[in-house]
Write a protein that holds these residues in place. Structure first.
Motif: not given
Length: 273
Positions: A92, A49, A90, A42-44
């Motif tokens: 976001d 990222a 992601s 998970w890239l928050t």
């Protein structure tokens, strides 16, 4: 136009209909590796990222605004299939904006040439496992990419127009150490030359070897090819070393062709003194 024509001619020369058929049969085959529990990272936020992409030779990221679309489950199914690809996900908005994603996208990032390749819009909406597998397999290029009918498409779609091929039998006792040195050399030309391995132990690769006017008795050998004008050169080597690779690449970049020198020597009549 001429560049595209050159690429097509080269591809047609190297590939056979049977090999392309094999590609279709291979795409979609599940891996035997038990990675069912593996999940994408998970890239928050944007820094996460960027760090994730910078750490992988090939990264595939699912940028999703809606986690309920069918593409999400297809994306998750890829994680357990490709061991040498890093998968991230992601939702976001700042992350999507940073990578110019306006809807939902599945994007592949390559370290070797800093490319970002996107599947967006209808391509994502209609994606299935076979289509996504093909997208990943065709476009996954590494510091050293092994030549096969799938990867050759990605190689010739790259913006990097010079390709270096190491033709060597993977069953050779010297293979592991040679590959280590070849990968070291590849790092020196990242973004300038694509490094390729051609397994001379595979019968179907004989077409590639003969294209560069080489015989199996002359292997291992290096061959370099420029897609724009089809200029090429070849060099049989007794040992794969960083120095040999550097000298060969630098000579080609400077316009020095060993092949032409050799051909000139053969054509020059010998004069008795």
């Amino acid at each position: 136009m001429e560049a595209a024509k050159s690429r097509c001619l080269f591809l047609l020369f190297l590939l056979t209909f049977e090999l392309v058929q094999e590609v279709g049969a291979e795409v979609g085959k599940p891996s035997d590796d038990p990675r069912a529990a593996q999940e994408p990272t998970w890239l928050t936020d944007v820094p996460a990222a960027m760090e994730f992409i910078a750490a992988a030779e090939v990264a595939v990221i699912g940028f999703f605004q809606d986690l309920e679309i069918p593409a999400v489950s297809v994306f998750h199914s890829m994680v357990q299939k490709y061991q040498d690809v890093s998968f991230g996900i992601s939702t976001d908005s700042e992350v999507l904006s940073h990578y110019n994603i306006t809807g939902s996208s599945i994007s592949l990032f390559r370290l070797v040439d800093n490319e970002q390749l996107d599947l967006e819009g209808e391509d994502v909406e209609s994606i299935d496992a076979t289509k996504l597998s093909r997208f990943i397999e065709i476009n996954s290029l590494y510091l050293v990419t092994e030549y096969n009918p799938v990867t050759v498409i990605g190689l010739f779609n790259s913006m990097i127009q010079i390709h270096l091929l190491l033709m060597m039998n993977k069953a050779s006792p010297e293979y592991e150490e040679s590959m280590h040195r070849y990968q070291q050399a590849a790092q020196l030309y990242q973004g300038k030359i694509l490094f390729v391995l051609v397994d001379s132990g595979m019968k179907e690769n004989g077409r590639v070897i003969s294209f560069f006017k080489l015989k199996k008795s002359q292997l291992p050998a290096l061959a370099i090819y420029q897609t724009l004008d089809e200029q090429w050169d070849a060099l049989p080597i007794a040992e794969v070393s960083v120095e040999h690779v550097q000298n060969f690449c630098n000579g080609f970049l400077q316009g020095k062709l060993l092949r032409e020198n050799h051909e000139s020597e053969e054509k020059t009549p010998k004069v008795e003194l």
